[in-house]
Design a protein around this motif. Structure first.
Motif, PDB file in Angstrom:
ATOM      1  N   ARG A   1      50.661  36.520  46.110  1.00  0.00           N
ATOM      2  CA  ARG A   1      51.927  37.221  45.930  1.00  0.00           C
ATOM      3  C   ARG A   1      52.290  38.015  47.009  1.00  0.00           C
ATOM      4  NH1 ARG A   1      50.857  39.136  39.608  1.00  0.00           N
ATOM      5  NH2 ARG A   1      51.717  37.436  38.913  1.00  0.00           N
TER       6      ARG A   1
ATOM      7  N   ASP B   1      42.076  37.456  39.905  1.00  0.00           N
ATOM      8  CA  ASP B   1      43.192  38.382  40.089  1.00  0.00           C
ATOM      9  C   ASP B   1      43.455  38.791  41.302  1.00  0.00           C
ATOM     10  OD1 ASP B   1      43.559  38.490  37.324  1.00  0.00           O
ATOM     11  OD2 ASP B   1      42.579  40.340  37.044  1.00  0.00           O
ATOM     12  N   ARG B   2      42.389  38.644  42.334  1.00  0.00           N
ATOM     13  CA  ARG B   2      42.607  38.991  43.725  1.00  0.00           C
ATOM     14  C   ARG B   2      43.161  37.849  44.478  1.00  0.00           C
ATOM     15  NH1 ARG B   2      36.935  40.383  46.340  1.00  0.00           N
ATOM     16  NH2 ARG B   2      36.424  38.852  44.986  1.00  0.00           N
ATOM     17  N   ILE B   3      42.956  36.618  43.973  1.00  0.00           N
ATOM     18  CA  ILE B   3      43.547  35.548  44.724  1.00  0.00           C
ATOM     19  C   ILE B   3      45.024  35.454  44.311  1.00  0.00           C
ATOM     20  CG2 ILE B   3      43.612  33.058  44.637  1.00  0.00           C
ATOM     21  CD1 ILE B   3      40.769  33.062  44.064  1.00  0.00           C
TER      22      ILE B   3
ATOM     23  N   ALA C   1      46.709  38.151  43.542  1.00  0.00           N
ATOM     24  CA  ALA C   1      47.538  39.272  44.218  1.00  0.00           C
ATOM     25  C   ALA C   1      47.667  38.909  45.596  1.00  0.00           C
ATOM     26  CB  ALA C   1      46.662  40.358  44.163  1.00  0.00           C
ATOM     27  N   ALA C   2      46.710  38.206  46.393  1.00  0.00           N
ATOM     28  CA  ALA C   2      46.868  37.824  47.828  1.00  0.00           C
ATOM     29  C   ALA C   2      47.845  36.804  48.015  1.00  0.00           C
ATOM     30  CB  ALA C   2      45.601  37.127  48.453  1.00  0.00           C
TER      31      ALA C   2
END
Length: 64
Positions: free
Chosen positions: A9, A2-4, A6-7
């Motif tokens: 985006r 999810d962090r990847i 989000a980054a």
């Protein structure tokens, strides 16, 4: 994962990378940062209202 996502985006929302007047040709500014800076600069002019900023699709690199 999810962090990847989000980054990625967040990076995509920054817009194009625009060249700066740099002798090496390596310095860039994001479209979002350039528009924000131009709006703020316009807002510092007495009597001016800078509500928006539009950059052309192709920002040619011009000398000086």
């Amino acid at each position: 994962m999810d962090r990847i996502i989000a980054a990625v985006r967040a990076e995509a929302q920054l817009g194009r990378l625009l060249p700066l007047d740099d002798p090496t040709g390596q310095l860039r500014i994001t479209e979002t940062a350039a528009a924000r800076t131009l709006r703020r600069a316009g807002g510092c002019v007495p009597g001016a209202l800078a509500a928006g900023c539009r950059l052309p699709p192709e920002c040619p690199r011009t000398p000086g």
